[in-house]
Design an enzyme around this catalytic site. Structure first.
Site, PDB file in Angstrom:
ATOM      1  N   HIS A 147      -0.566  14.027  -5.045  1.00  0.00           N
ATOM      2  CA  HIS A 147       0.781  14.177  -5.589  1.00  0.00           C
ATOM      3  C   HIS A 147       1.214  15.623  -5.784  1.00  0.00           C
ATOM      4  O   HIS A 147       2.403  15.907  -5.777  1.00  0.00           O
ATOM      5  CB  HIS A 147       0.893  13.445  -6.931  1.00  0.00           C
ATOM      6  CG  HIS A 147       1.079  11.974  -6.778  1.00  0.00           C
ATOM      7  ND1 HIS A 147       2.307  11.369  -6.874  1.00  0.00           N
ATOM      8  CD2 HIS A 147       0.205  10.991  -6.511  1.00  0.00           C
ATOM      9  CE1 HIS A 147       2.176  10.076  -6.683  1.00  0.00           C
ATOM     10  NE2 HIS A 147       0.906   9.811  -6.468  1.00  0.00           N
ATOM     11  N   HIS A 201     -10.804  13.852  -5.036  1.00  0.00           N
ATOM     12  CA  HIS A 201      -9.594  13.032  -5.234  1.00  0.00           C
ATOM     13  C   HIS A 201      -9.386  12.263  -3.932  1.00  0.00           C
ATOM     14  O   HIS A 201      -8.669  12.720  -3.045  1.00  0.00           O
ATOM     15  CB  HIS A 201      -8.402  13.937  -5.558  1.00  0.00           C
ATOM     16  CG  HIS A 201      -7.179  13.195  -6.018  1.00  0.00           C
ATOM     17  ND1 HIS A 201      -6.884  12.986  -7.345  1.00  0.00           N
ATOM     18  CD2 HIS A 201      -6.188  12.601  -5.331  1.00  0.00           C
ATOM     19  CE1 HIS A 201      -5.766  12.308  -7.449  1.00  0.00           C
ATOM     20  NE2 HIS A 201      -5.312  12.054  -6.236  1.00  0.00           N
ATOM     21  N   HIS A 242      -0.470  12.996 -14.035  1.00  0.00           N
ATOM     22  CA  HIS A 242       0.886  12.766 -13.499  1.00  0.00           C
ATOM     23  C   HIS A 242       1.992  13.307 -14.411  1.00  0.00           C
ATOM     24  O   HIS A 242       3.009  12.645 -14.648  1.00  0.00           O
ATOM     25  CB  HIS A 242       1.105  11.282 -13.204  1.00  0.00           C
ATOM     26  CG  HIS A 242       0.364  10.828 -11.991  1.00  0.00           C
ATOM     27  ND1 HIS A 242       0.958  10.664 -10.773  1.00  0.00           N
ATOM     28  CD2 HIS A 242      -0.964  10.548 -11.805  1.00  0.00           C
ATOM     29  CE1 HIS A 242       0.038  10.275  -9.878  1.00  0.00           C
ATOM     30  NE2 HIS A 242      -1.129  10.204 -10.483  1.00  0.00           N
ATOM     31  N   HIS A 294      -7.723   9.741  -8.288  1.00  0.00           N
ATOM     32  CA  HIS A 294      -6.925   8.971  -7.321  1.00  0.00           C
ATOM     33  C   HIS A 294      -6.884   7.482  -7.649  1.00  0.00           C
ATOM     34  O   HIS A 294      -5.853   6.845  -7.505  1.00  0.00           O
ATOM     35  CB  HIS A 294      -7.433   9.173  -5.896  1.00  0.00           C
ATOM     36  CG  HIS A 294      -6.436   8.786  -4.844  1.00  0.00           C
ATOM     37  ND1 HIS A 294      -5.105   9.130  -4.908  1.00  0.00           N
ATOM     38  CD2 HIS A 294      -6.565   8.077  -3.695  1.00  0.00           C
ATOM     39  CE1 HIS A 294      -4.478   8.649  -3.841  1.00  0.00           C
ATOM     40  NE2 HIS A 294      -5.335   7.997  -3.098  1.00  0.00           N
ATOM     41  N   ASP A 327      -3.973  15.278  -9.284  1.00  0.00           N
ATOM     42  CA  ASP A 327      -2.699  14.734  -9.760  1.00  0.00           C
ATOM     43  C   ASP A 327      -2.417  15.159 -11.204  1.00  0.00           C
ATOM     44  O   ASP A 327      -2.069  14.338 -12.051  1.00  0.00           O
ATOM     45  CB  ASP A 327      -2.633  13.202  -9.619  1.00  0.00           C
ATOM     46  CG  ASP A 327      -2.463  12.746  -8.187  1.00  0.00           C
ATOM     47  OD1 ASP A 327      -2.297  13.606  -7.307  1.00  0.00           O
ATOM     48  OD2 ASP A 327      -2.488  11.523  -7.949  1.00  0.00           O
ATOM     49  N   HIS A 337      -6.657   4.743 -10.320  1.00  0.00           N
ATOM     50  CA  HIS A 337      -6.119   4.883 -11.674  1.00  0.00           C
ATOM     51  C   HIS A 337      -6.753   3.974 -12.723  1.00  0.00           C
ATOM     52  O   HIS A 337      -6.336   3.960 -13.868  1.00  0.00           O
ATOM     53  CB  HIS A 337      -4.597   4.678 -11.651  1.00  0.00           C
ATOM     54  CG  HIS A 337      -3.859   5.870 -11.126  1.00  0.00           C
ATOM     55  ND1 HIS A 337      -2.502   6.034 -11.235  1.00  0.00           N
ATOM     56  CD2 HIS A 337      -4.316   6.998 -10.512  1.00  0.00           C
ATOM     57  CE1 HIS A 337      -2.148   7.184 -10.693  1.00  0.00           C
ATOM     58  NE2 HIS A 337      -3.213   7.780 -10.243  1.00  0.00           N
TER      59      HIS A 337
HETATM   60 MN    MN Z   1      -2.870   9.699  -9.057  1.00  0.00          MN
END
Ligand code: MN
Length: 390
Positions: free
Chosen positions: A85, A158, A10, A187, A49, A189
């Site tokens: 994302h 993911h 992220h 995906h 992500d 966390h």
């Molecule tokens: Mn994520």
């Protein structure tokens, strides 16, 4: 052969609107890259992500190029799939990960890439609506198996699997063919113990590298990368804890426990500040029947739970008081990001995908300087709105 499994970095996420949080996501990604270099891995797999949004800032793009440069200097390849994302879904544009292909990233949308005698297979994030049409992942994953020629097969996914996502219909054992020796899934966390299957293959949810509040109860969980050694068909997995992630302290308070809990919290803040240069973030939830707002805020000050004294980076109070919770004048949420996210989560709890799409769109719109530019953008790109309800 040795590789490192990283997920959900992220990069660029400015959580709570704080520049410090944006830096945290970069710090811990750097730590993961340093582990890969120090442990002499042959390659890295990143299960989605990589970026927090499909529109990372220019600074974030430069940061990501620098990360890749560190790896290419050591001749280490990173294989990656787009996550929900950063797949570039709400604007008619490609994923920002495609920029990074020019800087050595081995991006896999759906396919097989061979690397020194093993196959790395990836499938980018598939949204729920498309999954329904496909009737799950199994058929697609079996087709990819046919394309794979090497004995050892690594799969990158993911997706939301049951029971990590309770409303998901995807079951690990039913969807993932056993021929994949190592399946890394992004995906979710939170890091889970590797799942060992009958033929000694593994399924690994390694979790995100920093706290994002994406999954429930993520606050106090440690963050990891997985170091994996492959010897013929034997797979050896070790989790390595990421030390640079910021600590979150989460407490639920009520009339009876508040005194004791705040003392304990104080000790923990002290401990963290003694051992780390990163001040913790404190999240307090509470429901009070006797204590008033004034009582509680006074107690917090008395017990030194206060952002102004420099021991805490950020304090989030979510309190309910007996008379009327709306009386509460404290800062329940400090950033507008949080307010927007919470409203959308509440109103769209039946359609989390629409919520994510809207959040993604809002993030995009926030990058414009003024309302007029936003209007021009929406007029010139009507598909941005159309895509929301496709
Ligand atoms: Mn994520």
């Amino acid at each position: 052969m040795r590789f490192l499994h990283i997920s959900d970095t992220h990069l660029g996420y400015r959580q709570y609107g704080l520049l410090e949080r944006e830096q945290d996501f970069l710090d811990v990604f750097n730590e993961a890259i340093d582990i890969a270099i120090n442990k002499n891995v042959d390659f890295i797999i990143h299960t989605g992500d990589f970026f927090h949004t499909s529109r990372p800032s220019n600074k974030t793009i430069i940061d990501s190029i620098n990360l890749l440069k560190k790896l290419s200097d050591k001749n280490i390849s990173m294989f990656c799939i787009p996550g929900n994302h950063d797949r570039g879904n709400s604007v008619k544009d490609i994923s920002p990960l495609q920029i990074l292909e020019n800087f050595g990233l081995k991006l896999i949308n759906s396919g097989v890439k061979e690397f020194n005698g093993i196959d790395i297979i990836g499938v980018k994030y598939i949204p729920k609506t498309a999954l329904r049409k496909l009737n799950g992942l199994k058929v697609a994953l079996e087709k990819l198996l046919e394309k794979s020629k090497q004995d050892y097969k690594i799969l990158m996914l993911h997706q939301e699997f049951y029971p990590y996502f309770l409303d998901s219909k995807l079951m690990l054992d039913e969807e993932i063919p056993i021929e994949y020796n190592y399946t890394g899934i992004g995906h979710y966390h939170i890091a889970e113990e590797p799942i060992k299957r009958d033929n000694n293959s593994y399924i690994v949810h390694i979790g995100s590298t920093e706290f994002t509040a994406y999954n429930k109860n993520e606050e106090n969980k440690s963050k990891f990368v997985a170091l994996v050694d492959i010897n013929l068909d034997k797979t050896d997995i070790r989790y390595i804890e990421l030390k640079k992630r910021r600590r979150f302290l989460y407490r639920f308070l009520d009339d009876n426990n508040i005194d004791e809990e705040l003392d304990r919290l104080n000790n923990e803040i002290e401990k963290i500040n003694d051992t780390s240069d990163k001040k913790p973030i404190v999240i307090l939830k509470g429901e009070f029947k006797k204590l008033s707002q004034d009582n509680v805020l006074k107690l917090l000050k008395e017990k030194n739970i206060d952002v102004d004294n420099g021991r805490i980076l950020y304090l989030k109070n979510m309190f309910i008081f007996p008379s009327n919770s709306l009386d509460y004048k404290g800062e329940i949420f400090k950033s507008e990001d949080e307010i927007i996210k919470n409203c959308l989560t509440e109103y769209l709890k039946e359609d989390l995908e629409l919520k994510d799409k809207l959040l993604d769109l809002i993030n995009t719109l926030k990058s414009f300087d003024d309302l007029d530019t936003v209007k021009v953008y929406l007029k010139e790109n009507p598909e941005v709105i159309e895509n929301l309800i496709k």
